[in-house]
Design an enzyme around this catalytic site. Structure first.
Site, PDB file in Angstrom:
ATOM      1  N   GLU A   1      -0.806  -8.624   5.048  1.00 33.37           N
ATOM      2  CA  GLU A   1      -0.575  -8.630   6.504  1.00 33.37           C
ATOM      3  C   GLU A   1      -1.865  -8.463   7.293  1.00 33.37           C
ATOM      4  O   GLU A   1      -1.873  -8.589   8.509  1.00 33.37           O
ATOM      5  CB  GLU A   1       0.463  -7.552   6.866  1.00 33.37           C
ATOM      6  CG  GLU A   1      -0.073  -6.144   7.086  1.00 33.37           C
ATOM      7  CD  GLU A   1      -0.519  -5.424   5.813  1.00 33.37           C
ATOM      8  OE1 GLU A   1      -0.577  -6.060   4.746  1.00 33.37           O
ATOM      9  OE2 GLU A   1      -0.822  -4.209   5.896  1.00 33.37           O
TER      10      GLU A   1
ATOM     11  N   HIS B   1      -3.434  -5.886   1.020  1.00 32.62           N
ATOM     12  CA  HIS B   1      -2.774  -6.060   2.319  1.00 32.62           C
ATOM     13  C   HIS B   1      -2.697  -7.522   2.770  1.00 32.62           C
ATOM     14  O   HIS B   1      -3.582  -7.981   3.495  1.00 32.62           O
ATOM     15  CB  HIS B   1      -3.554  -5.290   3.390  1.00 32.62           C
ATOM     16  CG  HIS B   1      -3.412  -3.807   3.278  1.00 32.62           C
ATOM     17  ND1 HIS B   1      -2.389  -3.111   3.876  1.00 32.62           N
ATOM     18  CD2 HIS B   1      -4.176  -2.882   2.645  1.00 32.62           C
ATOM     19  CE1 HIS B   1      -2.535  -1.808   3.616  1.00 32.62           C
ATOM     20  NE2 HIS B   1      -3.610  -1.650   2.869  1.00 32.62           N
TER      21      HIS B   1
ATOM     22  N   CYS C   1       0.844  -1.207   0.000  1.00 34.66           N
ATOM     23  CA  CYS C   1       0.000   0.000   0.000  1.00 34.66           C
ATOM     24  C   CYS C   1       0.880   1.258   0.000  1.00 34.66           C
ATOM     25  O   CYS C   1       1.550   1.520  -0.987  1.00 34.66           O
ATOM     26  CB  CYS C   1      -0.961  -0.044   1.177  1.00 34.66           C
ATOM     27  SG  CYS C   1      -2.407   0.994   0.944  1.00 34.66           S
TER      28      CYS C   1
END
Lengths: 224, 82
Positions: A196, A194, A86
């Protein structure tokens, strides 16, 4: 192996990255403040999402001149794995470590959603747990994720297999629905989605582990 | 004092969704004579008096290095007495 999560003023996915590595992968991880000038003791460097320097001027434009970015460049040259997620992706493009630029989303809206991502290249150290054409679900949260490259660079990206992920649907106007690209050498990945935020059943999604886990599988001490 | 006025726009051919939205708003207010709207940025830099041609080179360098992203943006600037 030891991960570094770079923290810029305004990073806000640094904690997600930290716990994805610590709990999702069970690997060592440390936060590294953006003033640090030496990253040689780390094996993998993560540039997290957020709004570094308030996204002023352009997303990533100011962060890319942080002292730590010179160290990131050095480790990239050594062949260590670097992943920008990002805002981290935006910083890597601004720094010239990845081609292209991220513009405002076509629809002008900040998009926060979980979307289908198609794997385009399963030969990178970040995607060996995936298969080409495989569809995975990952969260996205960005206002400036509209990837742009000129035609000449797009051709090069295709020739060198540098397009790693595409959105299944056109969500933000990105050229050819590109969601993630890798450098020519194959050790620096940038992506808007994302992984994560998708590392544990408690989060409702573990698809991010395909990507983060691939990094562990392909780890080579000192870089590739 | 010298003031550098820097104007930044998206490169021609790069879609400007902000400009498009503003154009739509102008249309809805009846300003249908507007052909195109491009939204850019304006940055003002203030300097002590000094060598103008040196300053021009410096400002140009700043534009290339950080103030703009040459992949998607164009810029022009002028330097005026403040």
């Amino acid at each position: 192996m030891k991960f570094a999560v770079i923290v810029f003023p305004g990073s806000n996915c640094d904690v997600d990255c930290y716990y994805a590595v610590k709990d999702g992968l069970g690997e060592e991880v440390e936060y590294v403040w953006h003033q640090e000038k030496n990253l040689s003791k780390y094996d993998v460097i993560m540039l997290p999402g957020g709004f570094s320097y308030g996204d002023y001027l352009r997303a990533g434009a100011i962060a890319r001149f942080s002292p730590v970015m010179e160290a990131v460049r050095e480790e990239a040259e050594k062949g260590k794995f670097i992943i920008g997620i990002c805002n981290g992706f935006q910083i890597l493009t601004e720094a010239g470590l990845l081609p292209g630029a991220l513009r405002k989303n076509e629809g002008l809206k900040f998009i926060c959603n979980t979307v289908s991502i198609i794997v385009e290249n399963d030969k990178t150290p970040f995607t060996t747990r995936l298969k080409k054409g495989q569809e995975i679900l990952l969260p996205i949260a960005h206002g400036e994720g509209n990837y742009y490259v000129d035609d000449k660079t797009l051709k090069e990206l295709k020739e060198n297999n540098q397009i790693v992920f595409r959105y299944k649907e056109n969500i933000n106007g990105s050229v050819e629905r590109i969601a993630g690209v890798i450098n020519k050498k194959g050790n620096v990945l940038g992506m808007m989605p994302h992984p994560e935020r998708a590392y544990a059943p408690l989060l409702g999604n573990t698809d991010g582990l395909y990507i983060l886990g691939s990094i562990v599988d392909n780890f080579v001490k000192g870089g590739v | 004092m010298l003031i550098a006025k820097v104007y930044i726009t998206l490169k021609k051919g790069i879609l400007d969704p902000q400009g498009k939205a503003v154009k739509g708003a102008l249309y809805s207010l009846g300003y249908e004579e507007v052909k195109e709207v491009r939204v850019g940025k304006y940055i003002e830099l203030t300097f002590e008096d000094g060598d103008l041609s040196l300053l021009k080179d410096k400002v140009d360098e700043m534009c290339k290095k950080i103030l703009t992203n040459p992949i998607i943006e164009d810029y022009t600037f002028e330097i005026v007495e403040g």
